[in-house]
Design an enzyme around this catalytic site. Structure first.
Site, PDB file in Angstrom:
ATOM      1  N   LYS A 176     -52.637  67.649 -16.880  1.00  0.00           N
ATOM      2  CA  LYS A 176     -52.252  66.500 -15.295  1.00  0.00           C
ATOM      3  C   LYS A 176     -53.776  66.934 -14.948  1.00  0.00           C
ATOM      4  O   LYS A 176     -54.476  67.880 -16.158  1.00  0.00           O
ATOM      5  CB  LYS A 176     -51.522  67.262 -13.856  1.00  0.00           C
ATOM      6  CG  LYS A 176     -49.970  67.335 -14.372  1.00  0.00           C
ATOM      7  CD  LYS A 176     -49.780  68.103 -13.476  1.00  0.00           C
ATOM      8  CE  LYS A 176     -49.966  69.346 -13.331  1.00  0.00           C
ATOM      9  NZ  LYS A 176     -49.240  70.248 -12.997  1.00  0.00           N
ATOM     10  N   THR A 208     -53.551  68.719  -0.409  1.00  0.00           N
ATOM     11  CA  THR A 208     -52.900  68.343  -2.088  1.00  0.00           C
ATOM     12  C   THR A 208     -51.933  69.073  -2.948  1.00  0.00           C
ATOM     13  O   THR A 208     -51.314  69.400  -3.320  1.00  0.00           O
ATOM     14  CB  THR A 208     -54.083  68.349  -3.042  1.00  0.00           C
ATOM     15  OG1 THR A 208     -54.489  69.603  -2.457  1.00  0.00           O
ATOM     16  CG2 THR A 208     -54.974  67.213  -2.431  1.00  0.00           C
ATOM     17  N   GLY A 210     -49.101  71.484  -3.228  1.00  0.00           N
ATOM     18  CA  GLY A 210     -47.909  71.144  -3.750  1.00  0.00           C
ATOM     19  C   GLY A 210     -47.028  69.521  -4.715  1.00  0.00           C
ATOM     20  O   GLY A 210     -46.678  69.443  -5.037  1.00  0.00           O
ATOM     21  N   THR A 211     -48.852  68.961  -4.787  1.00  0.00           N
ATOM     22  CA  THR A 211     -48.976  68.067  -5.991  1.00  0.00           C
ATOM     23  C   THR A 211     -48.025  68.148  -7.400  1.00  0.00           C
ATOM     24  O   THR A 211     -47.362  67.725  -8.379  1.00  0.00           O
ATOM     25  CB  THR A 211     -51.030  67.479  -6.079  1.00  0.00           C
ATOM     26  OG1 THR A 211     -51.475  69.214  -6.619  1.00  0.00           O
ATOM     27  CG2 THR A 211     -51.010  66.877  -4.816  1.00  0.00           C
ATOM     28  N   GLY A 212     -48.719  69.548  -8.285  1.00  0.00           N
ATOM     29  CA  GLY A 212     -47.868  70.172  -9.229  1.00  0.00           C
ATOM     30  C   GLY A 212     -46.565  69.740  -9.191  1.00  0.00           C
ATOM     31  O   GLY A 212     -45.943  69.630 -10.116  1.00  0.00           O
ATOM     32  N   CYS A 213     -45.778  70.825  -8.573  1.00  0.00           N
ATOM     33  CA  CYS A 213     -44.602  71.111  -8.119  1.00  0.00           C
ATOM     34  C   CYS A 213     -44.576  69.395  -7.771  1.00  0.00           C
ATOM     35  O   CYS A 213     -42.196  69.013  -8.344  1.00  0.00           O
ATOM     36  CB  CYS A 213     -43.539  71.025  -6.472  1.00  0.00           C
ATOM     37  SG  CYS A 213     -44.899  72.881  -6.601  1.00  0.00           S
TER      38      CYS A 213
END
Length: 266
Positions: A176, A208, A210-213
């Site tokens: 990412k 932002t 929790g964006t990865g989850c």
């Protein structure tokens, strides 16, 4: 009978609701996939940080996976916060035993506020036991640096890191670009032969968490529904872009993304 697609998240609980299994289940629901969960740890956290991490026993994790896999066989599986090498070993063994497919590994290592969510000795277990089972792995740049054991300064470095991570046995690597310095946020997909790049605008916001989850959960949901990896990543990119852009503005720190924004834009 109606075809129901099912996805399992194996991850930690976020009491603030922005990341972890809460974010995963919200994302599955928004993309029309029935969500199930196996908790690895309970965290006390909010937008200001992580106040406590309470891992579950290996036995508890195993029994949850067994319960779901033997009755509600998932079409795809996402892993998030696994915390320890013991849990990583257990999850890897259960995935092989139940012949689970479409596995998306989000190698959660550090919370937005800087709290460690993966023990140092667990990195080796992640590399050697879990990644060879993965259909997709979705590290951010700092996580990719740890997994690939190299520094990443630019897009060329990201390509090198993707090749190194792919060599660990992963079928597809997504690095990412949120931590990158490009004008746009550029996510890179490597399938072992070709690179694909997914670009989006950057938004000036502190919301932002929790964006990865959420991004990895969107990929998981799309794979569960039978989509190809590249299409799943493209949808996930659009999903998370909408979730960041249409911010909720709640919390005093790193607020959560808006999980229903994508649906409202359709």
């Amino acid at each position: 009978m109606k075809k129901v697609f099912k996805a399992l998240t194996i991850a930690g609980s976020d009491s603030g609701g922005g990341a972890g299994i809460q974010a995963d289940l919200k994302t599955f629901q928004e993309l029309g996939v029935f969500g199930m969960s196996a908790l690895t740890a309970v965290t006390a956290q909010n937008t200001l940080g992580v106040q406590g991490v309470y891992p579950l026993s290996v036995e508890a994790v195993n029994e949850q996976i067994d319960s779901v896999a033997t009755d509600l066989k998932p079409n795809a599986v996402k892993t998030g916060m696994l915390f320890s090498s013991e849990i990583i070993h257990a999850v890897s063994e259960k995935m092989a035993m139940h012949q689970l497919e479409n596995i998306v590994v989000d190698p959660v290592m550090i919370a937005k506020g800087g709290a460690p969510l993966l023990q140092q000795e667990a990195v080796s277990a992640l590399r050697t036991h879990l990644l060879p089972l993965a259909t997709v792995v979705t590290p951010n740049i700092p996580e990719a640096e740890v997994i690939a054991d190299m520094k990443i300064h630019n897009l060329a470095d990201r390509e090198t890191a993707a090749r190194k991570i792919f060599a660990l046995g992963v079928k597809n690597v997504v690095i990412k670009g949120g931590h990158g310095e490009e004008e746009q946020a550029v996510d890179l997909l490597y399938d072992g032969s070709d690179f694909s790049f997914f670009k989006s605008k950057r938004f000036e916001t502190r919301h932002t968490h929790g964006t990865g989850c959420t991004f990895a959960a969107a990929i998981t949901a799309e794979l569960a529904a039978g989509k190809e990896v590249k299409e799943a990543v493209r949808t996930a990119k659009t999903f998370i872009e909408a979730a960041i852009q249409d911010e909720l503005g709640i919390g005093q720190g790193h607020g959560p993304t808006n999980h229903w924004a994508y649906r409202q834009k359709l």
